[in-house]
Motif scaffolding. Structure first.
Motif, PDB file in Angstrom:
ATOM      1  N   ARG A   1       0.835  -1.189   0.000  1.00  0.00           N
ATOM      2  CA  ARG A   1       0.000   0.000   0.000  1.00  0.00           C
ATOM      3  C   ARG A   1       0.877   1.249   0.000  1.00  0.00           C
ATOM      4  NH1 ARG A   1      -2.167   2.845   4.367  1.00  0.00           N
ATOM      5  NH2 ARG A   1      -4.002   4.088   3.847  1.00  0.00           N
TER       6      ARG A   1
ATOM      7  N   ILE B   1       0.975   4.260  -2.880  1.00  0.00           N
ATOM      8  CA  ILE B   1       0.767   5.680  -2.604  1.00  0.00           C
ATOM      9  C   ILE B   1       2.013   6.476  -2.997  1.00  0.00           C
ATOM     10  CG2 ILE B   1       0.334   7.383  -0.787  1.00  0.00           C
ATOM     11  CD1 ILE B   1      -1.241   5.232   0.695  1.00  0.00           C
TER      12      ILE B   1
ATOM     13  N   TYR C   1       2.653   9.978  -5.554  1.00  0.00           N
ATOM     14  CA  TYR C   1       2.891  11.051  -4.595  1.00  0.00           C
ATOM     15  C   TYR C   1       4.241  11.701  -4.865  1.00  0.00           C
ATOM     16  CZ  TYR C   1       1.611  13.225  -0.151  1.00  0.00           C
ATOM     17  OH  TYR C   1       1.214  14.108   0.808  1.00  0.00           O
TER      18      TYR C   1
ATOM     19  N   ARG D   1      -7.584   6.674   4.529  1.00  0.00           N
ATOM     20  CA  ARG D   1      -6.840   7.808   5.079  1.00  0.00           C
ATOM     21  C   ARG D   1      -5.354   7.490   5.173  1.00  0.00           C
ATOM     22  NH1 ARG D   1      -9.665  11.709   6.680  1.00  0.00           N
ATOM     23  NH2 ARG D   1     -11.912  11.461   6.915  1.00  0.00           N
ATOM     24  N   PHE D   2      -4.541   8.455   4.797  1.00  0.00           N
ATOM     25  CA  PHE D   2      -3.112   8.353   5.067  1.00  0.00           C
ATOM     26  C   PHE D   2      -2.615   9.766   5.285  1.00  0.00           C
ATOM     27  CE2 PHE D   2      -3.771   8.452   0.489  1.00  0.00           C
ATOM     28  CZ  PHE D   2      -2.888   9.416   0.043  1.00  0.00           C
ATOM     29  N   SER D   3      -1.477   9.893   5.951  1.00  0.00           N
ATOM     30  CA  SER D   3      -1.034  11.248   6.247  1.00  0.00           C
ATOM     31  C   SER D   3      -0.579  11.908   4.953  1.00  0.00           C
ATOM     32  CB  SER D   3       0.086  11.242   7.289  1.00  0.00           C
ATOM     33  OG  SER D   3       1.127  10.430   6.830  1.00  0.00           O
ATOM     34  N   GLY D   4      -0.971  13.167   4.771  1.00  0.00           N
ATOM     35  CA  GLY D   4      -0.639  13.863   3.541  1.00  0.00           C
ATOM     36  C   GLY D   4      -1.658  13.652   2.447  1.00  0.00           C
ATOM     37  N   ARG D   5      -2.827  13.100   2.783  1.00  0.00           N
ATOM     38  CA  ARG D   5      -3.834  12.864   1.751  1.00  0.00           C
ATOM     39  C   ARG D   5      -4.360  14.171   1.164  1.00  0.00           C
ATOM     40  NH1 ARG D   5      -8.886  12.107   0.257  1.00  0.00           N
ATOM     41  NH2 ARG D   5      -9.389  10.232  -0.922  1.00  0.00           N
TER      42      ARG D   5
END
Lengths: 296, 271
Positions: free
Chosen positions: A3, A7, A11, B91-95
């Motif tokens: 995961r 991301i 990113y 949710r993840f930090s920096g979303r």
């Protein structure tokens, strides 16, 4: 772990090629122009460690932004960009609304074809569609030839290289962005509302003002922002169709960068342009979010 | 049964005349013998000949096609990934920053995107050419792809993926065998959008290119900046023709697919 990788790939790409470049613009907007490669100073010298970093920051200042307020070319260009974008947006609304309305009330079997006809110009080259107006509006262009040949005017009209040509160009290229959201709002409208209004004694015109317009408000707002926001920073249309008197900020930025090689000033122009656009973008985003909430 | 009222018919005819007349004018004048627009000197295809003999245009067309194919393909992969992260990763930090970076390039003026990327490329000492245009186009096109794909992912029935996982599929298999076929139409239209945006871009390419790579829009822009050019009329006609064929055949294909699906469903319902 997987995961995390999923991301991380998009990113990091966006951080490296969207956010970092933008921060570089902000940094260079605080630097001074210099005759060097690259043509600005100070340069960050990491080999000198902490002292280099300190020296670097002490040389950044807001001089370029101060210059933007003193030379009237810049604030006039910002105002003129906003004015040209606003007038073009209103013209696009006045021209686009009847088209969207006609499409939404067309026979069902016609609608997919009409929709395709509106979208088709969007797939053809933007540059070519702007250039087409140069062929039409030029002093010896198609429009003047027709008007002179039919005796409507005796002297060719000067339309190319004026603001009028810029309005025509913006309205023409961005018209589909106005038509599509209004069409999708009108298409959802329930016809029986209009019938009810007319049964209750409203004239067709007042039924239109009191029912159709309010129900298509969301589409009108979306369409206006979709035309207004890109028009403000437009470069190609004023460059090809406008005259030397057509002040638009996208053009000023281009000239500062490519002709005057003043990178710090071009960066400052970019930062201020973005600051101006943030307000309409936020309003647009909020109205879109609200529309989405209502839809759910 | 609705019919056209006279008002709607007039609005539509005037509107579509406005949208299409300029392109028709270009097509007509591309066959004009004379270099001047005012004079109709008879039908001729000589500008097409001149265009095809002009090596600079052919080279520029090849560069443009190369850039568009590479950037739209990478942008589709990255954009689909980004859409998946936005809709599925929770949710993840920096979303917030992530979704901001997806939407901001859509409204960013092109001159700013171009300027900022150029300053980056110069800052890291990357030679400007095909590679830098591909990087630039990929970055803004992936945002368009991710918007198109995420709107499809958001309306997608998640229980199908869960069923695949329950039946023992790995997450990757469930993505490949269940998710991807369902979102495929959105992925394809995202790719087409990215491809068209890249073919069409003048401003960002002008900032990020170097002397080694001239794209077709840059070439067209420098040719028409000062006036009308009959070769460009011919080139425009070719491009308009290709797009028209592409859009019409795509819409026929979707229509045929819809008809076939409806027939299959009827056949399935009968058995």
């Amino acid at each position: 772990m997987r995961r995390f990788t999923l991301i991380a790939i998009p990113y990091l790409w966006l951080l490296a090629l969207f956010l970092v470049p933008f921060l570089i613009v902000v940094k260079i907007s605080l630097s001074d122009v210099a005759i060097a490669r690259p043509p600005y100073m100070p340069q960050l010298d990491l080999s000198e460690g902490w002292a280099g970093l300190k020296a670097f920051f002490s040389e950044l200042d807001f001089e370029n932004f101060a210059f933007l307020t003193t030379d009237e070319l810049y604030w006039k260009s910002y105002l003129s960009s906003l004015r040209i974008a606003l007038i073009s947006t209103l013209l696009a609304l006045v021209i686009g609304y009847p088209i969207a309305y006609g499409m939404a009330r067309a026979p069902d079997e016609w609608r997919p074809t009409l929709l395709m006809l509106v979208i088709l110009p969007f797939w053809t080259s933007f540059l070519i569609r702007v250039y087409a107006w140069k062929v039409i509006l030029a002093g010896d262009g198609v429009l003047n030839s027709v008007l002179v040949a039919t005796g409507i005017i005796s002297e060719p009209l000067q339309i190319l290289n004026t603001n009028t040509a810029v309005f025509i160009g913006i309205v023409y290229t961005y018209l589909p962005f106005m038509i599509l959201p209004i069409y999708s709002a009108l298409e959802k409208m329930d016809d029986s509302l209009l019938e009810a209004a007319e049964d209750l004694g409203a004239s067709r015109l007042s039924a239109f003002w009191m029912i159709t317009i309010p129900l298509s408000k969301g589409g009108i707002i979306a369409g206006c922002f979709l035309v207004f926001i890109p028009s403000v920073g437009e470069f190609v249309i004023p460059e090809l169709l406008g005259g030397s008197g057509t002040l638009m900020i996208g053009r000023v930025l281009w000239q500062e960068f490519f002709n005057n090689l003043d990178w710090p000033l071009a960066s400052a122009v970019a930062v201020v342009l973005l600051a101006i656009l943030v307000i309409p973008i936020m309003i647009f985003q909020r109205s879109e979010d609200r529309a989405r909430e209502r839809g759910e | 049964m609705r019919r056209f009222s006279w008002f709607n018919a007039t609005a539509l005819s005037l509107g579509f005349a406005f949208l299409y007349l300029p392109m028709i004018v270009l097509i007509v004048y591309s066959f004009n013998e004379s270099r001047l627009v005012t004079v109709w000197a008879g039908f001729s295809t000589k500008w097409y000949g001149e265009l095809l003999r002009n090596q600079e245009y052919l080279d520029a067309a090849w560069v443009t096609l190369k850039v568009a194919l590479m950037s739209s393909t990478i942008a589709t992969v990255l954009g689909t990934l980004a859409a998946y992260v936005l809709v599925r990763a929770g949710r993840f930090s920096g979303r917030t920053l992530f979704s901001g970076m997806i939407y901001a390039p859509l409204v960013m003026p092109e001159v700013i995107t171009g300027l900022s990327l150029l300053l980056l490329f110069i800052g890291i000492g990357l030679d400007r050419g095909v590679l830098t245009i591909v990087l630039a186009h990929t970055t803004f096109a992936m945002c368009y792809v991710s918007v198109v794909v995420s709107s499809r992912l958001a309306t997608f029935d998640r229980s199908l993926e869960e069923a695949a996982l329950d039946l023992g599929a790995t997450p990757f298999d469930s993505f490949r065998l269940v998710t991807l076929p369902i979102i495929a139409p959105a992925v394809i239209s995202g790719w087409l959008l990215a491809f068209t945006l890249s073919l069409d871009d003048l401003v960002i390419a002008s900032f990020t290119t170097g002397p080694s790579a001239t794209t077709l829009p840059i070439k067209i822009f420098s040719a028409v900046r000062l006036g009308v050019s009959p070769e460009i009329n011919a080139l425009s006609t070719i491009m308009i023709g290709l797009v028209t064929i592409g859009v019409i055949s795509a819409s026929l294909a979707t229509k045929r697919a819809a008809v076939a699906r409806a027939r299959d469903e009827q056949a399935a319902a009968r058995t």
